[in-house]
Design an enzyme around this catalytic site. Structure first.
Site, PDB file in Angstrom:
ATOM      1  N   ASP A  34       0.844  -1.193   0.000  1.00 58.42           N
ATOM      2  CA  ASP A  34       0.000   0.000   0.000  1.00 58.42           C
ATOM      3  C   ASP A  34       0.881   1.245   0.000  1.00 58.42           C
ATOM      4  O   ASP A  34       1.664   1.466   0.921  1.00 58.42           O
ATOM      5  CB  ASP A  34      -0.896  -0.025   1.243  1.00 58.42           C
ATOM      6  CG  ASP A  34      -1.989   1.024   1.215  1.00 58.42           C
ATOM      7  OD1 ASP A  34      -2.046   1.806   0.244  1.00 58.42           O
ATOM      8  OD2 ASP A  34      -2.789   1.058   2.164  1.00 58.42           O
ATOM      9  N   GLU A 128      -2.975   0.205  -3.980  1.00 54.76           N
ATOM     10  CA  GLU A 128      -2.776  -0.925  -3.079  1.00 54.76           C
ATOM     11  C   GLU A 128      -3.226  -2.221  -3.739  1.00 54.76           C
ATOM     12  O   GLU A 128      -4.085  -2.227  -4.624  1.00 54.76           O
ATOM     13  CB  GLU A 128      -3.543  -0.727  -1.774  1.00 54.76           C
ATOM     14  CG  GLU A 128      -5.042  -0.696  -1.962  1.00 54.76           C
ATOM     15  CD  GLU A 128      -5.804  -0.744  -0.648  1.00 54.76           C
ATOM     16  OE1 GLU A 128      -5.498  -1.628   0.170  1.00 54.76           O
ATOM     17  OE2 GLU A 128      -6.712   0.094  -0.467  1.00 54.76           O
TER      18      GLU A 128
END
Length: 375
Positions: A34, A128
């Site tokens: 992420d 992400e």
């Protein structure tokens, strides 16, 4: 090996004394990668003078915070907050207008780096994804990804490693900002036992309140509760998910979307809203965009998905397999609104920040499928 950056992250409480392990978890590990404060990090990369200044990227007409950088987050500023609210918390706050093209380019570069190491990639958003790295050492891959994303794209990346998607995502949240955390073995079991229901993504405010009325505040509190009893309170799908989390049998499969089979449309709800009428209006615009692209390609949709993203950056989705593949705009609009209602967003309590629709393209010879199944 030392696991970097294990500081507690606001919004996620880890049990006292829990130390993430530095060994690969049992079973096939999953990575959750992420990019931290993605929009803000892209802006700080392109404008280094902003690096240590509290600033926010603003969306829409400049009334809503799309993404604060970490110095701004230190003041309690978060995505979905109005600019007026943000400035009350930080008078010297700098505002930066959102720029779609740099974010799109950075996202493409990020996923290209993911593809160097992953045998399967399941995107969660443009910044992400869950990664299946096969037989590779997950800690080594996570470390390499962080270095390469920093060197080649100029962005910070946090990586979590766990046996299931939930654990990997909790690990990446623990790793923020700019760290790597592995949760395995005894640490995973302790985390599951003491994990707050509020920290399980996809569990909305209404569901949390109903569970609270039963005395359920942590995953451990689910012990001894029968599935029918739990389903009567939160619904069968959510009950099954919570039981699987308690048992450690929750989702551990990285499912890569098939290339070229999806058409999507997304819109930001500006300002963030809980109004069913307003959210439905924005979803209709997003559906218009997807239907136009479907029509321009001369194809049919066989599956429909509606995604709601809340102001705490958590998302919920509902899906429907169509009984007959179609390009009928009225039918797609009607079903999209029906699926929106089934997300339960109007009763959730959180504000809706973004809504979207995803159409799966039909590729068979006959435009007929099995009976519809909603899950």
């Amino acid at each position: 090996m030392q696991v970097p950056n294990t500081a507690t992250v606001p919004g996620l409480s880890f049990p006292a004394g829990l130390t993430p392990e530095t060994v690969a978890p049992d079973g096939q590990p999953i990575l959750h990668a992420d990019a931290d404060a993605f929009f803000a990090s892209v802006e700080a990369r392109d404008r280094p003078e902003l690096l240590d200044v509290p600033f926010v990227v603003i969306a829409g007409l400049g009334e809503v915070v799309a993404c604060p950088n970490y110095p701004a987050r230190a003041y309690g500023i978060h995505g979905g907050m109005t600019l007026h609210q943000a400035r009350r918390r930080c008078a010297e706050l700098v505002t930066v207008p959102a720029r779609a093209e740099p974010y799109r380019q950075a996202s493409e570069e990020l996923f290209a780096l993911f593809a160097r190491y992953a045998v399967a990639i399941e995107p969660g958003s443009m910044e992400e994804a869950f990664l299946d790295v096969g037989d590779r050492d997950p800690v080594d891959v996570g470390s390499r990804l962080r270095r390469e994303v920093r060197a080649e794209i100029g962005l910070p990346l946090s990586v979590g490693v766990g046996r299931t998607k939930l654990v990997a995502k909790l690990a990446s949240r623990r790793a923020k900002p700019d760290g790597l955390v592995v949760i395995a073995g005894d640490a995973e079991q302790q985390l599951r036992d003491e994990l707050r229901i509020a920290d399980v993504w996809g569990v909305g405010q209404v569901t949390r309140e109903r569970l609270c009325d039963l005395g359920i505040h942590t995953v451990r509190d689910l012990d001894g509760l029968e599935l029918p009893e739990l389903a009567a309170v939160v619904g069968l799908a959510m009950a099954r998910r919570l039981v699987s989390i308690a048992m450690g049998t929750d989702d551990a499969a990285v499912q890569a979307p098939k290339p070229g089979r999806l058409i999507s449309g997304e819109r930001t709800v500006t300002p963030t809203s809980r109004s069913a009428t307003r959210v439905a209006e924005v979803l209709t615009a997003a559906t218009d965009s997807a239907v136009e692209r479907l029509d321009s390609r001369g194809q049919l949709a066989s599956r429909l998905e509606v995604v709601v993203r809340y102001d705490d950056q958590q998302s919920v989705a509902t899906r429907l397999a169509l009984p007959v593949a179609t390009d009928d705009a009225d039918q797609i609009h009607r079903l999209a609104l029906e699926l929106l209602g089934r997300t339960g967003f109007s009763e959730d309590g959180r504000g809706v920040q973004r809504v979207g629709v995803v159409l799966t393209l039909y590729r068979g010879r006959q435009p007929y499928l099995d009976q519809p199944a909603l899950f």
